[in-house]
Design a protein around this motif. Structure first.
Motif, PDB file in Angstrom:
ATOM      1  N   GLU A 122      11.287   2.051  -0.098  1.00 33.42           N
ATOM      2  CA  GLU A 122      11.872   3.302  -0.576  1.00 33.42           C
ATOM      3  C   GLU A 122      13.010   3.055  -1.571  1.00 33.42           C
ATOM      4  O   GLU A 122      13.379   3.956  -2.333  1.00 33.42           O
ATOM      5  CB  GLU A 122      12.349   4.145   0.599  1.00 33.42           C
ATOM      6  CG  GLU A 122      11.184   4.677   1.431  1.00 33.42           C
ATOM      7  CD  GLU A 122      11.608   5.692   2.464  1.00 33.42           C
ATOM      8  OE1 GLU A 122      10.830   6.621   2.747  1.00 33.42           O
ATOM      9  OE2 GLU A 122      12.729   5.547   3.013  1.00 33.42           O
ATOM     10  N   ALA A 123      13.560   1.837  -1.559  1.00 27.32           N
ATOM     11  CA  ALA A 123      14.603   1.508  -2.529  1.00 27.32           C
ATOM     12  C   ALA A 123      14.035   1.255  -3.923  1.00 27.32           C
ATOM     13  O   ALA A 123      14.772   1.205  -4.905  1.00 27.32           O
ATOM     14  CB  ALA A 123      15.372   0.270  -2.066  1.00 27.32           C
ATOM     15  N   ASN A 124      12.708   1.121  -4.004  1.00 28.73           N
ATOM     16  CA  ASN A 124      12.051   0.863  -5.281  1.00 28.73           C
ATOM     17  C   ASN A 124      11.453   2.162  -5.813  1.00 28.73           C
ATOM     18  O   ASN A 124      10.658   2.818  -5.136  1.00 28.73           O
ATOM     19  CB  ASN A 124      10.954  -0.190  -5.099  1.00 28.73           C
ATOM     20  CG  ASN A 124      10.368  -0.665  -6.402  1.00 28.73           C
ATOM     21  OD1 ASN A 124       9.869   0.124  -7.188  1.00 28.73           O
ATOM     22  ND2 ASN A 124      10.417  -1.961  -6.630  1.00 28.73           N
ATOM     23  N   SER A 125      11.820   2.533  -7.028  1.00 30.60           N
ATOM     24  CA  SER A 125      11.405   3.833  -7.564  1.00 30.60           C
ATOM     25  C   SER A 125       9.893   3.970  -7.711  1.00 30.60           C
ATOM     26  O   SER A 125       9.365   5.078  -7.693  1.00 30.60           O
ATOM     27  CB  SER A 125      12.079   4.080  -8.924  1.00 30.60           C
ATOM     28  OG  SER A 125      11.721   3.080  -9.852  1.00 30.60           O
ATOM     29  N   PHE A 126       9.176   2.855  -7.842  1.00 36.53           N
ATOM     30  CA  PHE A 126       7.715   2.944  -7.949  1.00 36.53           C
ATOM     31  C   PHE A 126       7.108   3.694  -6.765  1.00 36.53           C
ATOM     32  O   PHE A 126       6.144   4.447  -6.902  1.00 36.53           O
ATOM     33  CB  PHE A 126       7.092   1.552  -8.020  1.00 36.53           C
ATOM     34  CG  PHE A 126       7.183   0.893  -9.366  1.00 36.53           C
ATOM     35  CD1 PHE A 126       7.514   1.605 -10.506  1.00 36.53           C
ATOM     36  CD2 PHE A 126       6.942  -0.467  -9.490  1.00 36.53           C
ATOM     37  CE1 PHE A 126       7.603   1.000 -11.738  1.00 36.53           C
ATOM     38  CE2 PHE A 126       7.015  -1.092 -10.726  1.00 36.53           C
ATOM     39  CZ  PHE A 126       7.351  -0.365 -11.855  1.00 36.53           C
ATOM     40  N   ARG A 128       8.163   6.076  -5.089  1.00 34.39           N
ATOM     41  CA  ARG A 128       8.330   7.534  -5.063  1.00 34.39           C
ATOM     42  C   ARG A 128       7.033   8.240  -5.433  1.00 34.39           C
ATOM     43  O   ARG A 128       6.883   9.437  -5.180  1.00 34.39           O
ATOM     44  CB  ARG A 128       9.444   7.941  -6.022  1.00 34.39           C
ATOM     45  CG  ARG A 128      10.829   7.431  -5.605  1.00 34.39           C
ATOM     46  CD  ARG A 128      11.883   7.738  -6.646  1.00 34.39           C
ATOM     47  NE  ARG A 128      13.113   6.993  -6.392  1.00 34.39           N
ATOM     48  CZ  ARG A 128      14.079   6.820  -7.273  1.00 34.39           C
ATOM     49  NH1 ARG A 128      13.975   7.363  -8.483  1.00 34.39           N
ATOM     50  NH2 ARG A 128      15.153   6.117  -6.968  1.00 34.39           N
ATOM     51  N   ARG A 132       5.051  12.663  -3.907  1.00 39.77           N
ATOM     52  CA  ARG A 132       5.027  13.726  -4.918  1.00 39.77           C
ATOM     53  C   ARG A 132       4.717  15.095  -4.331  1.00 39.77           C
ATOM     54  O   ARG A 132       5.051  16.114  -4.918  1.00 39.77           O
ATOM     55  CB  ARG A 132       4.008  13.384  -6.017  1.00 39.77           C
ATOM     56  CG  ARG A 132       4.473  12.259  -6.935  1.00 39.77           C
ATOM     57  CD  ARG A 132       3.434  11.977  -8.008  1.00 39.77           C
ATOM     58  NE  ARG A 132       2.221  11.418  -7.433  1.00 39.77           N
ATOM     59  CZ  ARG A 132       1.089  11.248  -8.106  1.00 39.77           C
ATOM     60  NH1 ARG A 132       1.012  11.646  -9.367  1.00 39.77           N
ATOM     61  NH2 ARG A 132       0.035  10.707  -7.539  1.00 39.77           N
TER      62      ARG A 132
END
Length: 305
Positions: A122-126, A128, A132
């Motif tokens: 979850e710390a990696n924006s990918f 996200r 959606r």
């Protein structure tokens, strides 16, 4: 019936590896009937052959789904559906989680992971992309040695704590708590016990005892020798330094588990440098003579007690 299928059995990069012309990769390209091509490690389990749970999510997952009809959607259930019920993550290694991003097409997913692995992703924006729409991703937290029901009909899954840390890209998030960053899995259904441990940094007494209680063990087969990678690619680390007990030697996996008797013991997660990939090699014969199988893409366990 307890059904476990290996969709891929190679270490990161598969074999042949895209930028490698070592003897094994070269042989795999020119004579695949001798050295079989292998996709990156991926396993799936079921008890009814209808609903499946993935063990991790490899970068090759899309190809693996398309190569295995039981994992594909069916028009009988509408335009958007999947027989994949859930995914269990044993680490945050890229080779084990990148496939999640391939499953982002607004499909509801259930992911089992430790709190640390979830925090890392979850710390990696990918990642996200998996949030959606509402309820696109459901996280279920797991913890070492705490069993949980996986799928329906259920498989009892118990996380096995292993030494290890978060991968290089997320080292700053590591809290040092054993079993949060790296897990094996004990899978139990229909009276059958399977240990799934494709990454083993150390064979401890506890791990030997666990193996001795199982019907089948799937074990880290990454490297034949400790210096194997450095001999092929100058300047690279030893096997043990990157968390893999080699197969050979007095302190290797074959010797350390020689006195244990199992119905089946299988090596998986072979690196493209491992000579056991060539069935004509001395190393392959040594492993087979010691009672081991060399896993291959499509290897399958269908076992009743």
């Amino acid at each position: 019936m307890f059904d476990l299928k290996m969709l891929g059995t190679a270490a990161g990069g598969g074999i042949p590896q895209w930028n490698c012309s070592c003897n094994l990769c070269d042989l795999c390209r020119k004579h695949p009937q001798i050295v079989q091509p292998r996709l990156q490690l991926q396993a799936t389990v079921s008890t009814d052959g209808q609903k499946w749970s993935l063990l991790n999510a490899s970068p090759d997952l899309r190809f693996q789904i398309e190569a295995n009809p039981e994992l594909q959607p069916s028009a009988v259930h509408g335009r958007r559906n999947t027989p994949i019920q859930s995914i269990v993550l044993t680490s945050a290694d890229l080779d084990q989680v990148l496939g999640l991003l391939l499953l982002r097409e607004f499909q509801p997913l259930t992911v089992y992971a430790t709190a640390l692995v979830r925090k890392t992703l979850e710390a990696n924006s990918f990642f996200r992309m998996l949030h959606r729409v509402p309820n696109q991703l459901t996280w279920i937290e797991i913890a070492p040695e705490e069993s949980f029901a996986l799928g329906s009909p259920e498989i009892v899954c118990t996380p096995i704590p292993l030494p290890g840390s978060l991968p290089f890209y997320a080292r700053e998030l590591d809290n040092g708590e054993e079993g949060q960053a790296s897990l094996g899995l004990l899978l139990e259904a229909d009276g059958v016990r399977v240990a799934y441990t494709p990454s083993v940094p150390e064979i401890t007494d506890d791990l030997r005892s666990l193996y001795a209680s199982c019907n089948v063990i799937l074990v880290d087969g990454t490297f034949w020798s400790d210096a194997e990678l450095s001999r092929t690619h100058s300047g690279t680390p030893l096997a043990r330094a990157i968390g893999h007990v080699p197969l050979s030697g007095d302190d290797g996996t074959i010797a350390l588990l020689a006195d244990l008797d199992f119905p089946r013991k299988v090596f998986v997660h072979m690196n493209n440098t491992n000579p056991v990939l060539d069935p004509r090699s001395r190393e392959y014969k040594t492993a087979i003579d010691a009672g081991w199988e060399i896993g291959y893409d499509g290897w399958q366990l269908n076992q009743r007690p």
